[in-house]
Design a protein around this motif. Structure first.
Motif, PDB file in Angstrom:
ATOM      1  N   TYR A  36       0.854  -1.179   0.000  1.00 26.88           N
ATOM      2  CA  TYR A  36       0.000   0.000   0.000  1.00 26.88           C
ATOM      3  C   TYR A  36       0.892   1.232   0.000  1.00 26.88           C
ATOM      4  O   TYR A  36       1.957   1.236   0.603  1.00 26.88           O
ATOM      5  CB  TYR A  36      -0.909   0.016   1.233  1.00 26.88           C
ATOM      6  CG  TYR A  36      -2.111  -0.893   1.122  1.00 26.88           C
ATOM      7  CD1 TYR A  36      -1.987  -2.275   1.270  1.00 26.88           C
ATOM      8  CD2 TYR A  36      -3.378  -0.368   0.871  1.00 26.88           C
ATOM      9  CE1 TYR A  36      -3.094  -3.111   1.155  1.00 26.88           C
ATOM     10  CE2 TYR A  36      -4.494  -1.196   0.760  1.00 26.88           C
ATOM     11  CZ  TYR A  36      -4.337  -2.557   0.903  1.00 26.88           C
ATOM     12  OH  TYR A  36      -5.432  -3.382   0.793  1.00 26.88           O
ATOM     13  N   GLN A  38       0.884   5.546   0.684  1.00 25.87           N
ATOM     14  CA  GLN A  38       0.131   6.588   1.385  1.00 25.87           C
ATOM     15  C   GLN A  38       0.811   7.928   1.148  1.00 25.87           C
ATOM     16  O   GLN A  38       1.979   8.121   1.501  1.00 25.87           O
ATOM     17  CB  GLN A  38       0.062   6.280   2.881  1.00 25.87           C
ATOM     18  CG  GLN A  38      -0.793   7.251   3.685  1.00 25.87           C
ATOM     19  CD  GLN A  38      -0.887   6.860   5.147  1.00 25.87           C
ATOM     20  OE1 GLN A  38      -0.017   6.186   5.688  1.00 25.87           O
ATOM     21  NE2 GLN A  38      -1.957   7.286   5.804  1.00 25.87           N
ATOM     22  N   SER A  43      -5.206   8.679   2.827  1.00 25.10           N
ATOM     23  CA  SER A  43      -5.342   7.332   3.376  1.00 25.10           C
ATOM     24  C   SER A  43      -4.527   6.348   2.540  1.00 25.10           C
ATOM     25  O   SER A  43      -4.223   6.620   1.375  1.00 25.10           O
ATOM     26  CB  SER A  43      -6.817   6.935   3.404  1.00 25.10           C
ATOM     27  OG  SER A  43      -7.379   7.051   2.118  1.00 25.10           O
ATOM     28  N   PRO A  44      -4.174   5.201   3.108  1.00 26.97           N
ATOM     29  CA  PRO A  44      -3.430   4.199   2.332  1.00 26.97           C
ATOM     30  C   PRO A  44      -4.291   3.676   1.179  1.00 26.97           C
ATOM     31  O   PRO A  44      -5.515   3.609   1.274  1.00 26.97           O
ATOM     32  CB  PRO A  44      -3.182   3.088   3.351  1.00 26.97           C
ATOM     33  CG  PRO A  44      -3.395   3.719   4.684  1.00 26.97           C
ATOM     34  CD  PRO A  44      -4.413   4.782   4.489  1.00 26.97           C
ATOM     35  N   LEU A  46      -4.146   0.574  -2.118  1.00 29.01           N
ATOM     36  CA  LEU A  46      -3.437  -0.578  -2.668  1.00 29.01           C
ATOM     37  C   LEU A  46      -2.664  -0.186  -3.918  1.00 29.01           C
ATOM     38  O   LEU A  46      -3.196   0.436  -4.831  1.00 29.01           O
ATOM     39  CB  LEU A  46      -4.426  -1.692  -3.000  1.00 29.01           C
ATOM     40  CG  LEU A  46      -3.817  -2.950  -3.603  1.00 29.01           C
ATOM     41  CD1 LEU A  46      -2.910  -3.660  -2.587  1.00 29.01           C
ATOM     42  CD2 LEU A  46      -4.906  -3.902  -4.096  1.00 29.01           C
ATOM     43  N   PHE A  89       3.970   0.869   2.346  1.00 26.63           N
ATOM     44  CA  PHE A  89       3.793  -0.146   3.378  1.00 26.63           C
ATOM     45  C   PHE A  89       3.725  -1.532   2.752  1.00 26.63           C
ATOM     46  O   PHE A  89       2.920  -1.777   1.849  1.00 26.63           O
ATOM     47  CB  PHE A  89       2.497   0.093   4.162  1.00 26.63           C
ATOM     48  CG  PHE A  89       2.497   1.339   4.992  1.00 26.63           C
ATOM     49  CD1 PHE A  89       1.893   2.500   4.528  1.00 26.63           C
ATOM     50  CD2 PHE A  89       3.096   1.357   6.243  1.00 26.63           C
ATOM     51  CE1 PHE A  89       1.888   3.660   5.297  1.00 26.63           C
ATOM     52  CE2 PHE A  89       3.094   2.513   7.020  1.00 26.63           C
ATOM     53  CZ  PHE A  89       2.494   3.661   6.542  1.00 26.63           C
ATOM     54  N   PHE A 102       0.886  -4.912   8.892  1.00 25.91           N
ATOM     55  CA  PHE A 102       1.663  -3.936   8.144  1.00 25.91           C
ATOM     56  C   PHE A 102       3.064  -3.772   8.718  1.00 25.91           C
ATOM     57  O   PHE A 102       3.286  -3.895   9.932  1.00 25.91           O
ATOM     58  CB  PHE A 102       0.974  -2.564   8.177  1.00 25.91           C
ATOM     59  CG  PHE A 102      -0.210  -2.446   7.261  1.00 25.91           C
ATOM     60  CD1 PHE A 102      -1.463  -2.863   7.671  1.00 25.91           C
ATOM     61  CD2 PHE A 102      -0.068  -1.901   5.994  1.00 25.91           C
ATOM     62  CE1 PHE A 102      -2.559  -2.750   6.829  1.00 25.91           C
ATOM     63  CE2 PHE A 102      -1.159  -1.784   5.144  1.00 25.91           C
ATOM     64  CZ  PHE A 102      -2.403  -2.205   5.568  1.00 25.91           C
ATOM     65  N   GLY A 103       4.002  -3.478   7.832  1.00 22.39           N
ATOM     66  CA  GLY A 103       5.329  -3.066   8.260  1.00 22.39           C
ATOM     67  C   GLY A 103       5.305  -1.598   8.653  1.00 22.39           C
ATOM     68  O   GLY A 103       4.282  -0.922   8.540  1.00 22.39           O
TER      69      GLY A 103
ATOM     70  N   PHE B  90      -8.461   4.594  11.029  1.00 25.66           N
ATOM     71  CA  PHE B  90      -8.957   4.403   9.668  1.00 25.66           C
ATOM     72  C   PHE B  90     -10.019   3.319   9.632  1.00 25.66           C
ATOM     73  O   PHE B  90      -9.814   2.210  10.134  1.00 25.66           O
ATOM     74  CB  PHE B  90      -7.815   3.983   8.736  1.00 25.66           C
ATOM     75  CG  PHE B  90      -6.847   5.072   8.386  1.00 25.66           C
ATOM     76  CD1 PHE B  90      -5.608   5.134   9.005  1.00 25.66           C
ATOM     77  CD2 PHE B  90      -7.174   6.033   7.439  1.00 25.66           C
ATOM     78  CE1 PHE B  90      -4.704   6.146   8.682  1.00 25.66           C
ATOM     79  CE2 PHE B  90      -6.272   7.035   7.112  1.00 25.66           C
ATOM     80  CZ  PHE B  90      -5.041   7.097   7.740  1.00 25.66           C
ATOM     81  N   GLY B 106     -10.999   4.760   4.394  1.00 22.35           N
ATOM     82  CA  GLY B 106     -11.509   6.107   4.533  1.00 22.35           C
ATOM     83  C   GLY B 106     -10.352   7.053   4.834  1.00 22.35           C
ATOM     84  O   GLY B 106      -9.202   6.631   4.936  1.00 22.35           O
TER      85      GLY B 106
END
Lengths: 112, 114
Positions: A36, A38, A43-44, A46, A89, A102-103, B90, B106
């Protein structure tokens, strides 16, 4: 305990260079690895993902290389552009659900 | 137009108080999630819901309670707030509760606990 680790913490490249972001994991039951990205104050989202049945996944300038034996993967961004500047990420999950681990992320800056 | 609406965007609370973070998604998805992102920790999974049923809970504290009144709503109630709860929360959704489906996030609620 950090199950997904990323390196480097931050990376700076010039426009046109290839950026390489690294990721490693501990849980051998992980079988889905999305990346992902960001952007600041966003927001993150894909970017690209891989399953262990493959050792490579390509989407335009973005390529994931996967090494199941070493539990490592990397994201290569060729011909880097300033618009690629973001936090990336690496994440992982098992087939049993949607809990993504997540990393810590790699902050990439691409300079002109 | 944002398809996942989180309210409020920013929230300041005092220690010990209670707040509710609102999330509504208009993507027609059946699964919804809460993740937390703070300066000290990466994006951290909290809860997942599928068809309004709790599927996974990785939050040790009972101070965090998800609430789903409708299929496309998943609110997060936080009680007895602590400064360590300060983070961006989030909400996310996916078509189903399957591991390789894309998550849509979001824009987050940034919570600051004083």
């Amino acid at each position: 305990q950090q199950q997904v680790r990323q390196s480097p913490q931050s990376l700076t490249v010039w426009e046109g260079e290839t950026a390489i972001l690294n990721c490693s994991y501990e849980d051998s039951t992980f079988d889905y690895f999305p990346w992902y990205w960001q952007f600041p104050r966003e927001s993150p989202a894909l970017l690209i993902a891989i399953r262990p049945v493959s050792n490579k996944k390509e989407d335009g300038r973005f390529t994931i290389f996967f090494n199941k034996r070493e539990k490592k993967l990397s994201l290569h961004i060729t011909d880097s552009q300033p618009g690629d500047s973001a936090t990336y990420f690496c994440a992982a999950s098992t087939s049993s659900g949607q809990k993504l681990v997540f990393g810590q992320g790699t902050i990439l800056k691409v300079y002109l | 137009d944002p398809k996942i609406i989180q309210k409020p965007k920013y929230l300041v609370a005092v220690t010990g108080s209670e707040k509710i973070l609102i999330c509504e998604q208009y993507l027609g998805h059946n699964a919804m999630y809460w993740y937390r992102q703070s300066a000290k920790k990466p994006l951290e999974f909290m809860f997942s819901y599928s068809y309004q049923k709790l599927m996974d809970n990785q939050t040790a504290s009972s101070r965090f309670q998800p609430q789903s009144s409708k299929k496309n709503h998943l609110d997060l109630q936080i009680t007895a707030l602590k400064p360590d709860d300060s983070a961006t929360y989030f909400c996310a959704s996916s078509p189903g509760h399957i591991s390789n489906e894309r998550l849509f996030f979001g824009h987050g609620t940034k919570l600051s606990v004083l």
